[in-house]
Design a protein around this motif. Sequence first.
Motif, short mmCIF file in Angstrom:
data_model
loop_
_atom_site.label_atom_id
_atom_site.label_comp_id
_atom_site.label_asym_id
_atom_site.label_seq_id
_atom_site.Cartn_x
_atom_site.Cartn_y
_atom_site.Cartn_z
N ALA A 69 31.42 -43.14 6.04
CA ALA A 69 31.21 -43.51 7.45
C ALA A 69 30.14 -42.66 8.15
CB ALA A 69 32.52 -43.47 8.23
N SER A 70 29.24 -42.11 7.35
CA SER A 70 28.15 -41.33 7.96
C SER A 70 27.09 -42.26 8.56
CB SER A 70 27.50 -40.41 6.92
OG SER A 70 27.06 -41.18 5.83
N GLY A 71 27.11 -43.52 8.12
CA GLY A 71 26.12 -44.47 8.61
C GLY A 71 25.15 -44.92 7.53
N LYS A 72 25.53 -44.75 6.27
CA LYS A 72 24.63 -45.15 5.17
C LYS A 72 24.29 -46.64 5.24
CE LYS A 72 27.62 -43.91 1.98
NZ LYS A 72 28.69 -43.38 2.85
N THR A 73 25.34 -47.45 5.31
CA THR A 73 25.10 -48.90 5.31
C THR A 73 24.29 -49.28 6.55
OG1 THR A 73 27.18 -49.15 4.15
CG2 THR A 73 26.27 -51.14 5.13
N THR A 74 24.60 -48.65 7.67
CA THR A 74 23.87 -48.95 8.92
C THR A 74 22.39 -48.59 8.76
OG1 THR A 74 25.90 -48.38 10.07
CG2 THR A 74 23.91 -48.52 11.42
N ARG A 196 35.03 -42.82 12.94
CA ARG A 196 34.46 -44.13 12.55
C ARG A 196 35.26 -44.75 11.42
NH1 ARG A 196 28.22 -42.50 11.80
NH2 ARG A 196 27.62 -42.24 13.98
N ARG A 200 36.89 -48.35 11.28
CA ARG A 200 36.44 -49.33 10.30
C ARG A 200 37.56 -49.75 9.35
NH1 ARG A 200 32.54 -47.36 5.71
NH2 ARG A 200 34.54 -46.56 4.99
N ASP A 244 21.35 -43.84 14.70
CA ASP A 244 20.83 -43.54 16.04
C ASP A 244 19.46 -42.87 15.96
OD1 ASP A 244 23.03 -44.55 17.27
OD2 ASP A 244 24.09 -42.63 17.36
N1 LIG Z 1 25.36 -44.44 15.10
C1 LIG Z 1 26.54 -45.06 15.14
N2 LIG Z 1 27.24 -45.13 16.29
C2 LIG Z 1 28.43 -45.74 16.35
N3 LIG Z 1 29.01 -46.33 15.29
C3 LIG Z 1 28.38 -46.29 14.12
C4 LIG Z 1 27.10 -45.68 13.98
N4 LIG Z 1 26.71 -45.79 12.69
C5 LIG Z 1 27.68 -46.46 12.05
N5 LIG Z 1 28.67 -46.77 12.91
C6 LIG Z 1 29.91 -47.47 12.57
O1 LIG Z 1 30.66 -46.60 11.75
C7 LIG Z 1 31.22 -47.28 10.67
C8 LIG Z 1 30.72 -46.69 9.38
O2 LIG Z 1 29.33 -46.90 9.30
P1 LIG Z 1 28.65 -47.32 7.93
O3 LIG Z 1 27.20 -47.53 8.19
O4 LIG Z 1 29.40 -48.44 7.32
O5 LIG Z 1 28.86 -45.98 7.13
P2 LIG Z 1 28.86 -45.69 5.56
O6 LIG Z 1 28.18 -46.82 4.90
O7 LIG Z 1 28.15 -44.38 5.44
O8 LIG Z 1 30.28 -45.57 5.18
C9 LIG Z 1 30.86 -48.75 10.83
O9 LIG Z 1 31.93 -49.41 11.45
C10 LIG Z 1 29.65 -48.71 11.74
O10 LIG Z 1 29.60 -49.87 12.54
#
Ligand SMILES: Nc1ncnc2c1ncn2[C@@H]1O[C@H](COP(=O)(O)OP(=O)(O)O)[C@@H](O)[C@H]1O
Length: 480
Positions: A69-74, A196, A200, A244
Amino acid sequence: MPEETTSIDYVMEAASGPHFSGLRLDGLLSSPPSSSTSSPAHRFFSPDSSPASSLPNQPFVIGVSGGTASGKTTVCDMIIQQLHDHRVVLVNQDSFYRGLTPEELKRVHEYNFDHPDAFDTEQMLECMGKLISGQSVQVPIYDFKKHQRSSESFRQVNASDVIILEGILVFHDQEVRDLMNMKIFVDADADVRLARRIRRDTVERGRDISSVLEQYAKFVKPAFDDFVLPSKKYADVIIPRGGDNHVAIDLIVQHIRTKLGQHDLCKIYPSVYVIQSTFQIRGMHTLIRDRDISKHDFVFYSDRLIRLVVEHGLGHLPFTEKQVVTPTGSVYTGVDFCKKLCGVSIVRSGESMENALRACCKGIKIGKILIHRDGDNGKQLIYEKLPKDISERHVLLLDPVLATGNSANQAIELLIQKGVPESHIIFLNLISAPEGIHCVCKRFPSLKIVTSEIDVALNEEFRVIPGLGEFGDRYFGTDD
Ligand SMILES: Nc1ncnc2c1ncn2[C@@H]1O[C@H](COP(=O)(O)OP(=O)(O)O)[C@@H](O)[C@H]1O
Ligand SMILES: Nc1ccn([C@@H]2O[C@H](COP(=O)(O)O)[C@@H](O)[C@H]2O)c(=O)n1
Ligand SMILES: [Mg+2]
């Protein structure tokens, strides 16, 4: 290794005899070029393979790692969106989770999904290998609610310009890391990630809060400390604040765009620089490659091209900041050229580049290296005349054509023996063969090569194709 080194007086005499610019290498190519580094494409783009069997378009492979949940997929989604005009595919490490056995399923709360063994890394490597070599693959579809892969459906992933491999442990295994041209680590505070993750996993992955917290404390956090965090050191880029961080994502996309516009070898070897092609440069190449051009024009256009390569090479030297006062009384903050510099030409064709170097660097010292075949037994003699303090200088090594790379490697070896650090050598040439680039860059990964064009390949006689023939003979008029 050189059999012998001696002084320049001998060189001049020897230079009037047979000379070698990498084209006559009897006995030398029987041993393959040394392979000391492992770079992404070596398994798929072997220097021994013919151009037809090697890849016409090596994809750019990006690894994206970071804690859960660090935001990799995002971040990956944002990169893909910004690269909309390129073919980009995303491969998730999650897709290669092993399905649980009925026994494991019964005790799923005791299963560690954050340990490297939870993934089928062999299968992931196989899929990545196929994608990199231009084949489509069927990637498994993983269900986080059932902890199983779908038994009947797969996701078809097609060959692309950019392949992004994303997952918590994609930097853990060296074989996987070696596939990557760029490694990105997405960083976020542990409490942000946990918050997060709770949201999620409860919303998207069918979990309740207490099971998320229990799994986090028991497996996710310890595995992050043991496996994910230690792999952060392999990252080329660390992105704080994940999605972000628009500045970081813009920079990454810009870098990928630059790489995509470059020759495949520049993606594999970051120390290879091909000067930006323009119609002027293509025009000059067209002229010097034409076998019917006059000697005068060959020299004229070669000199123009050499000058461009030399100027580009000089741009890779270190500099110090310098301020001057202009005639208006204002201060101009600029840079001061690197003073500790010399040229070294590989005799004889490298000597054609000396004038351009002298024209750019007033009073520059230029040494010489001659690699001379001693009879027909494959033995070589190396003659040299180099500045005494060469170990303190940055060296611009001059040879207009890089063919097999064997003579270049011998010259570089000699410079290193003389105490020149590998990273202080910039090898300048007009035309490089892929085989020569592999040969030099594998052995000397921190040396820079600046060239104006990379040709298709070497032929059976070790001549660069399409090439321009024997440069020294054409330049010095000894080809009649
Ligand atoms: N910058 C951000 N601010 C708020 N929520 C975020 C942010 N980046 C990701 N999220 C949310 O946090 C969760 C995990 O992000 P995700 O990109 O899936 O992380 P990962 O792939 O590293 O596990 C998702 O529900 C996503 O929508
Ligand atoms: N059946 C599974 C499989 C994996 N997980 C968790 O997923 C995390 C990795 O995915 P991210 O998108 O967060 O990188 C990992 O931390 C596993 O704990 C799971 O809960 N159930
Ligand atoms: Mg994810």
